[in-house]
Scaffold this motif. Structure first.
Motif, PDB file in Angstrom:
ATOM      1  N   THR A 110      46.380  43.540  46.930  1.00  0.00           N
ATOM      2  CA  THR A 110      45.069  43.140  46.402  1.00  0.00           C
ATOM      3  C   THR A 110      45.214  42.587  44.991  1.00  0.00           C
ATOM      4  OG1 THR A 110      44.716  45.427  45.688  1.00  0.00           O
ATOM      5  CG2 THR A 110      43.770  44.773  47.800  1.00  0.00           C
ATOM      6  N   VAL A 111      44.366  41.612  44.683  1.00  0.00           N
ATOM      7  CA  VAL A 111      44.308  40.989  43.362  1.00  0.00           C
ATOM      8  C   VAL A 111      42.838  40.863  42.998  1.00  0.00           C
ATOM      9  CG1 VAL A 111      44.963  39.004  41.952  1.00  0.00           C
ATOM     10  CG2 VAL A 111      46.391  39.663  43.913  1.00  0.00           C
ATOM     11  N   ILE A 112      42.470  41.264  41.768  1.00  0.00           N
ATOM     12  CA  ILE A 112      41.073  41.170  41.341  1.00  0.00           C
ATOM     13  C   ILE A 112      41.025  40.681  39.901  1.00  0.00           C
ATOM     14  CG2 ILE A 112      40.961  43.594  40.626  1.00  0.00           C
ATOM     15  CD1 ILE A 112      38.063  43.612  41.625  1.00  0.00           C
ATOM     16  N   ASP A 113      40.109  39.774  39.627  1.00  0.00           N
ATOM     17  CA  ASP A 113      39.935  39.238  38.280  1.00  0.00           C
ATOM     18  C   ASP A 113      39.126  40.216  37.440  1.00  0.00           C
ATOM     19  OD1 ASP A 113      39.929  37.095  36.217  1.00  0.00           O
ATOM     20  OD2 ASP A 113      37.781  37.090  36.635  1.00  0.00           O
ATOM     21  N   ASP A 114      39.595  40.495  36.231  1.00  0.00           N
ATOM     22  CA  ASP A 114      38.974  41.508  35.390  1.00  0.00           C
ATOM     23  C   ASP A 114      37.550  41.138  34.993  1.00  0.00           C
ATOM     24  OD1 ASP A 114      39.685  43.995  33.486  1.00  0.00           O
ATOM     25  OD2 ASP A 114      38.453  42.566  32.377  1.00  0.00           O
ATOM     26  N   HIS A 115      37.293  39.881  34.660  1.00  0.00           N
ATOM     27  CA  HIS A 115      35.977  39.481  34.164  1.00  0.00           C
ATOM     28  C   HIS A 115      34.964  39.291  35.288  1.00  0.00           C
ATOM     29  CE1 HIS A 115      32.998  37.552  31.576  1.00  0.00           C
ATOM     30  NE2 HIS A 115      32.869  36.629  32.515  1.00  0.00           N
ATOM     31  N   SER A 116      35.331  38.528  36.301  1.00  0.00           N
ATOM     32  CA  SER A 116      34.362  38.172  37.343  1.00  0.00           C
ATOM     33  C   SER A 116      34.354  39.138  38.510  1.00  0.00           C
ATOM     34  CB  SER A 116      34.665  36.772  37.866  1.00  0.00           C
ATOM     35  OG  SER A 116      35.925  36.743  38.533  1.00  0.00           O
ATOM     36  N   ARG A 117      35.416  39.929  38.704  1.00  0.00           N
ATOM     37  CA  ARG A 117      35.619  40.822  39.853  1.00  0.00           C
ATOM     38  C   ARG A 117      35.863  40.047  41.145  1.00  0.00           C
ATOM     39  NH1 ARG A 117      34.141  43.165  35.478  1.00  0.00           N
ATOM     40  NH2 ARG A 117      33.792  45.416  35.431  1.00  0.00           N
ATOM     41  N   MET A 118      36.193  38.766  41.052  1.00  0.00           N
ATOM     42  CA  MET A 118      36.595  38.016  42.241  1.00  0.00           C
ATOM     43  C   MET A 118      37.860  38.638  42.813  1.00  0.00           C
ATOM     44  SD  MET A 118      34.622  35.409  43.147  1.00  0.00           S
ATOM     45  CE  MET A 118      35.671  34.189  43.946  1.00  0.00           C
ATOM     46  N   ALA A 119      37.909  38.803  44.143  1.00  0.00           N
ATOM     47  CA  ALA A 119      38.996  39.534  44.777  1.00  0.00           C
ATOM     48  C   ALA A 119      39.734  38.661  45.780  1.00  0.00           C
ATOM     49  CB  ALA A 119      38.457  40.776  45.477  1.00  0.00           C
ATOM     50  N   TYR A 120      41.033  38.884  45.842  1.00  0.00           N
ATOM     51  CA  TYR A 120      41.920  38.215  46.798  1.00  0.00           C
ATOM     52  C   TYR A 120      42.798  39.293  47.422  1.00  0.00           C
ATOM     53  CZ  TYR A 120      45.717  35.237  48.559  1.00  0.00           C
ATOM     54  OH  TYR A 120      46.657  34.623  49.344  1.00  0.00           O
TER      55      TYR A 120
ATOM     56  N   ARG B 197      29.916  34.569  38.236  1.00  0.00           N
ATOM     57  CA  ARG B 197      30.578  34.482  36.926  1.00  0.00           C
ATOM     58  C   ARG B 197      31.563  33.326  36.851  1.00  0.00           C
ATOM     59  NH1 ARG B 197      31.659  40.071  33.670  1.00  0.00           N
ATOM     60  NH2 ARG B 197      29.460  40.530  33.290  1.00  0.00           N
ATOM     61  N   LEU B 198      31.755  32.637  37.943  1.00  0.00           N
ATOM     62  CA  LEU B 198      32.590  31.426  37.906  1.00  0.00           C
ATOM     63  C   LEU B 198      31.635  30.240  37.807  1.00  0.00           C
ATOM     64  CD1 LEU B 198      35.303  32.171  40.628  1.00  0.00           C
ATOM     65  CD2 LEU B 198      35.272  32.804  38.216  1.00  0.00           C
ATOM     66  N   THR B 199      31.163  29.964  36.623  1.00  0.00           N
ATOM     67  CA  THR B 199      30.114  28.959  36.440  1.00  0.00           C
ATOM     68  C   THR B 199      30.569  27.550  36.746  1.00  0.00           C
ATOM     69  OG1 THR B 199      30.710  28.831  34.098  1.00  0.00           O
ATOM     70  CG2 THR B 199      28.949  30.349  34.708  1.00  0.00           C
TER      71      THR B 199
ATOM     72  N   HIS C 191      37.500  41.740  29.963  1.00  0.00           N
ATOM     73  CA  HIS C 191      37.955  40.531  29.306  1.00  0.00           C
ATOM     74  C   HIS C 191      36.843  39.479  29.299  1.00  0.00           C
ATOM     75  CE1 HIS C 191      42.431  41.034  28.649  1.00  0.00           C
ATOM     76  NE2 HIS C 191      42.029  42.207  29.116  1.00  0.00           N
ATOM     77  N   ASP C 192      36.931  38.558  28.362  1.00  0.00           N
ATOM     78  CA  ASP C 192      35.808  37.682  28.037  1.00  0.00           C
ATOM     79  C   ASP C 192      35.587  36.557  29.030  1.00  0.00           C
ATOM     80  OD1 ASP C 192      35.310  39.174  25.770  1.00  0.00           O
ATOM     81  OD2 ASP C 192      36.624  37.954  24.507  1.00  0.00           O
ATOM     82  N   TYR C 193      36.600  36.161  29.776  1.00  0.00           N
ATOM     83  CA  TYR C 193      36.440  35.003  30.663  1.00  0.00           C
ATOM     84  C   TYR C 193      37.352  35.157  31.873  1.00  0.00           C
ATOM     85  CZ  TYR C 193      40.582  33.687  27.948  1.00  0.00           C
ATOM     86  OH  TYR C 193      41.808  33.698  27.317  1.00  0.00           O
ATOM     87  N   PRO C 194      37.035  34.499  32.974  1.00  0.00           N
ATOM     88  CA  PRO C 194      37.857  34.611  34.182  1.00  0.00           C
ATOM     89  C   PRO C 194      39.279  34.117  33.933  1.00  0.00           C
ATOM     90  CG  PRO C 194      35.733  33.643  34.706  1.00  0.00           C
ATOM     91  CD  PRO C 194      35.817  33.694  33.210  1.00  0.00           C
ATOM     92  N   GLY C 195      40.242  34.829  34.486  1.00  0.00           N
ATOM     93  CA  GLY C 195      41.637  34.454  34.358  1.00  0.00           C
ATOM     94  C   GLY C 195      42.339  35.075  33.176  1.00  0.00           C
ATOM     95  N   SER C 196      41.598  35.636  32.225  1.00  0.00           N
ATOM     96  CA  SER C 196      42.242  36.257  31.079  1.00  0.00           C
ATOM     97  C   SER C 196      43.143  37.408  31.511  1.00  0.00           C
ATOM     98  CB  SER C 196      41.192  36.771  30.091  1.00  0.00           C
ATOM     99  OG  SER C 196      41.793  37.439  29.004  1.00  0.00           O
ATOM    100  N   LEU C 197      42.745  38.127  32.565  1.00  0.00           N
ATOM    101  CA  LEU C 197      43.565  39.207  33.105  1.00  0.00           C
ATOM    102  C   LEU C 197      43.219  39.404  34.571  1.00  0.00           C
ATOM    103  CD1 LEU C 197      45.569  41.614  32.567  1.00  0.00           C
ATOM    104  CD2 LEU C 197      43.521  43.028  32.273  1.00  0.00           C
ATOM    105  N   ILE C 198      44.251  39.520  35.416  1.00  0.00           N
ATOM    106  CA  ILE C 198      44.041  39.903  36.804  1.00  0.00           C
ATOM    107  C   ILE C 198      44.768  41.222  37.049  1.00  0.00           C
ATOM    108  CG2 ILE C 198      43.724  37.548  37.645  1.00  0.00           C
ATOM    109  CD1 ILE C 198      46.602  37.675  38.722  1.00  0.00           C
TER     110      ILE C 198
END
Length: 355
Positions: A214-224, A346-348, A154-161
């Motif tokens: 587990t939760v991971i952001d599709d664009h940035s791969r940030m993980a929770y 990727r979280l600018t 996905h193009d930007y963070p938060g668009s899909l987790i």
């Protein structure tokens, strides 16, 4: 210098030009496009002989003539490299044979030698075709469908987790069998099971399972991630709420959430919680974990980097190490899927994310 440059003049010009051409396309390049242009200009515009120009640029007179002739015909545009591909290839593998090779590769997952034996073509030809079609590695082909893998981002963070639950067995006090002997690990398990109220006897002593949400952001791969005692809907919803708040603190607004078809994620409670959070719930196709492949791959990294990375004397010790490892993963660990950088890059809009 109208007919022939003297030796001193050629040498001085050569030294001056070498200083200007300090940066070339590669270490063994005889002439760069700019050097070819200068050579051709010396011959065509200043009247240098081919031999004199070739001596200055340390090439053959034939090469000097080639670039001078091309300069006369095409000007400066003719100094760039041309493709060495032949105009006609009478021995090129036919489209029909290529289709047969690709079809066998997709359907049977065979290597070049096996495909060559089936189709009666050289193995080198099969390998060249597979490389040209970018399916020369079996890891590029889906194991279920036999088709090339289709990767998305996905193009930007938060668009899909992505959300999921993975399980790790609890560690008996004193350590488990992964780092100790099986006999030593069995004794530790029995002692821990007795202390927790489990009956050992003839039954295998049980010390419980840790459910890691587990939760991971599709664009940035940030993980929770959170360690819980079950995978019920109410627990999964609580993790989702806290994960959304955690991402919001980092300037990320969650829009969609992708899960598998577990009981927690197909419940009405999960649907209502997503609606309350203004998130669109999405689910993978049944028996198709590849759709949620990013979080499945994260689980493997989680096991290698945290759960089984070192010797833990207890479950509590392992659980205490999780936040530190997640910080390392998000802020410092190079991620191959995003250019060898940590996910936080990727979280600018996140202040201080490089510390």
């Amino acid at each position: 210098m109208t007919e022939k440059a003297s030796g001193c003049e050629v040498e001085l010009s050569r030294n001056r030009f070498i200083n200007q051409e300090a940066f070339v396309s590669h270490a063994n390049a005889a002439l760069t496009p700019r050097a070819r242009l200068r050579l051709a200009q010396f011959v065509v515009e200043e009247g240098w002989t081919y031999a004199a120009a070739a001596k200055m640029f340390m090439v053959s007179p034939r090469t000097a003539k080639k670039w001078a002739d091309r300069f006369r015909a095409e000007g400066a545009a003719g100094m760039v490299d041309r493709s060495s591909r032949p105009r006609h290839s009478p021995n090129k593998t036919s489209q029909q044979v290529m289709r047969r090779i690709v079809d066998v590769r997709w359907r049977k997952r065979l290597g070049p030698v096996q495909i060559a034996g089936r189709l009666g073509v050289p193995a080198s030809t099969v390998h060249a075709v597979l490389t040209r079609c970018r399916i020369n590695r079996l890891s590029y082909i889906d194991r279920v469908t036999g088709e090339p893998l289709r990767r998305y981002e996905h193009d930007y963070p938060g668009s899909l987790i992505h959300v999921d639950v993975t399980k790790f067995a609890n560690i008996p006090d004193g350590g488990g069998h992964r780092f100790l002997s099986r006999e030593h690990g069995r004794r530790n398990r029995q002692r821990t099971a007795h202390r927790t109220g489990e009956r050992a006897g003839n039954w295998r002593p049980r010390i419980g399972i840790a459910f890691l949400h587990t939760v991971i952001d599709d664009h940035s791969r940030m993980a929770y991630a959170e360690i819980q005692s079950d995978e019920k809907a109410v627990t999964a919803i609580g993790v989702l709420r806290r994960a959304v708040a955690w991402f919001a603190e980092r300037g990320v607004t969650v829009e969609r959430v992708l899960s598998d078809n577990g009981s927690a994620y197909v419940s009405y409670a999960w649907r209502d919680a997503c609606a309350e959070l203004n998130i669109t719930p999405k689910r993978t196709r049944p028996y198709r974990p590849q759709t949620n492949g990013k979080i499945e791959r994260f689980h493997r990294t989680l096991g290698d980097g945290w759960a089984y990375a070192r010797f833990y004397e207890s479950t509590d010790q392992r659980n205490t190490a999780l936040p530190g490892w997640l910080h390392f993963y998000n802020h410092h660990r190079a991620h191959s899927a995003i250019g060898g950088r940590p996910p936080v890059t990727r979280l600018t809009n996140l202040p201080g994310h490089h510390i």
